[in-house]
Design a protein around this motif. Structure first.
Motif, mmCIF file in Angstrom:
data_model
loop_
_atom_site.group_PDB
_atom_site.id
_atom_site.type_symbol
_atom_site.label_atom_id
_atom_site.label_comp_id
_atom_site.label_asym_id
_atom_site.label_seq_id
_atom_site.Cartn_x
_atom_site.Cartn_y
_atom_site.Cartn_z
ATOM 1 N N ALA A 26 0.833 -1.205 0.000
ATOM 2 C CA ALA A 26 0.000 0.000 0.000
ATOM 3 C C ALA A 26 0.868 1.256 0.000
ATOM 4 O O ALA A 26 0.643 2.184 -0.789
ATOM 5 C CB ALA A 26 -0.937 0.007 1.201
ATOM 6 N N ARG A 30 1.236 4.055 -3.014
ATOM 7 C CA ARG A 30 0.889 5.445 -2.730
ATOM 8 C C ARG A 30 2.088 6.382 -2.845
ATOM 9 O O ARG A 30 1.989 7.446 -3.452
ATOM 10 C CB ARG A 30 0.258 5.566 -1.343
ATOM 11 N N THR A 38 -5.485 3.819 -3.748
ATOM 12 C CA THR A 38 -5.445 2.746 -2.760
ATOM 13 C C THR A 38 -5.410 3.427 -1.393
ATOM 14 O O THR A 38 -4.423 4.037 -1.026
ATOM 15 C CB THR A 38 -4.204 1.860 -2.953
ATOM 16 N N HIS A 39 -6.522 3.338 -0.675
ATOM 17 C CA HIS A 39 -6.642 4.057 0.592
ATOM 18 C C HIS A 39 -6.195 3.207 1.770
ATOM 19 O O HIS A 39 -6.352 1.990 1.767
ATOM 20 C CB HIS A 39 -8.084 4.500 0.811
ATOM 21 N N CYS A 50 -7.795 -0.780 1.259
ATOM 22 C CA CYS A 50 -6.544 -0.864 0.495
ATOM 23 C C CYS A 50 -6.520 -2.034 -0.492
ATOM 24 O O CYS A 50 -5.462 -2.382 -1.013
ATOM 25 C CB CYS A 50 -5.367 -0.987 1.457
ATOM 26 N N THR A 51 -7.664 -2.611 -0.790
ATOM 27 C CA THR A 51 -7.708 -3.785 -1.655
ATOM 28 C C THR A 51 -7.221 -3.467 -3.065
ATOM 29 O O THR A 51 -7.639 -2.489 -3.683
ATOM 30 C CB THR A 51 -9.131 -4.363 -1.716
ATOM 31 N N VAL A 52 -6.319 -4.317 -3.551
ATOM 32 C CA VAL A 52 -5.807 -4.258 -4.921
ATOM 33 C C VAL A 52 -5.810 -5.682 -5.465
ATOM 34 O O VAL A 52 -6.011 -6.646 -4.716
ATOM 35 C CB VAL A 52 -4.373 -3.671 -4.997
ATOM 36 N N ARG A 60 -5.280 -7.432 0.500
ATOM 37 C CA ARG A 60 -5.160 -6.215 1.302
ATOM 38 C C ARG A 60 -3.721 -5.713 1.169
ATOM 39 O O ARG A 60 -2.786 -6.341 1.669
ATOM 40 C CB ARG A 60 -5.470 -6.487 2.771
ATOM 41 N N ALA A 61 -3.544 -4.595 0.507
ATOM 42 C CA ALA A 61 -2.199 -4.083 0.240
ATOM 43 C C ALA A 61 -1.472 -3.658 1.512
ATOM 44 O O ALA A 61 -0.252 -3.557 1.517
ATOM 45 C CB ALA A 61 -2.268 -2.911 -0.736
ATOM 46 N N THR A 76 -4.593 -1.576 -9.558
ATOM 47 C CA THR A 76 -5.212 -0.696 -8.569
ATOM 48 C C THR A 76 -6.495 -0.104 -9.136
ATOM 49 O O THR A 76 -6.801 -0.269 -10.321
ATOM 50 C CB THR A 76 -4.251 0.447 -8.180
ATOM 51 N N GLY A 108 -11.697 0.167 -2.549
ATOM 52 C CA GLY A 108 -11.593 -1.207 -2.065
ATOM 53 C C GLY A 108 -12.803 -2.043 -2.443
ATOM 54 O O GLY A 108 -12.675 -3.206 -2.826
#
Length: 161
Positions: A26, A30, A38-39, A50-52, A60-61, A76, A108
């Motif tokens: 993540a 970022r 990606t939050h 944060c899912t990618v 979950r990144a 992403t 996400g």
């Protein structure tokens, strides 16, 4: 600690960086790649913001180290729409069915729903709820999100995508 050289294909483009071994995917996306869609919410893998996609699988990144993505393809939220800006069926459905409010959790959810619909293009409501149970939204009450995923499934099934 010594940095590690990695090469990751991010949204179809090769990226080479020297990163600390404990840098999360993540933070890599970022900070090093400038992809802020990606939050980071909980940073414990609970919220799903944060899912990618990592080689096509939703992850979950915040729980994956960047070095673990060496040689992999990462997709992403920035790559969900077409190059011309046309929204994906899932993105369009979220817009059309009010599946978002503040938008923080939306990337996400969209990535998770996209991966889910790739595996199960004709899900039941229960399957949708189960598939998205790892994503948390504090604004919508989930009704619009479930409706959006159902609509996206109907769209992709009818168009053969």
């Amino acid at each position: 600690m010594t940095n590690v050289d990695i090469e990751v294909h991010v949204n179809g483009s090769p990226r080479r960086h020297s990163v600390p071994p404990r840098l999360t995917l993540a933070d890599y996306l970022r900070v090093d790649c400038g992809l802020t869609g990606t939050h980071l919410g909980c940073e414990h893998g609970v919220c799903g913001a944060c899912t990618v996609l990592l080689d096509g699988e939703a992850v979950r990144a915040c729980l994956v180290f960047a070095v673990q993505a060496d040689g992999a393809e990462v997709t992403t939220i920035e790559a969900m729409a077409s190059d011309d800006g046309t929204l994906s069926p899932v993105q369009a459905a979220f817009r059309d069915h009010h599946g978002l409010q503040c938008g923080f959790c939306t990337p996400g959810f969209i990535v998770s729903a996209t991966a889910f619909l790739d595996e199960n293009p004709s899900p039941t409501d229960g399957e949708i709820r189960e598939a998205l149970s790892g994503n948390i939204c504090r604004c919508t009450g989930y009704q619009g999100i479930i409706a959006a995923v159902k609509a996206a499934a109907a769209t992709t099934t009818s168009t053969g995508e």
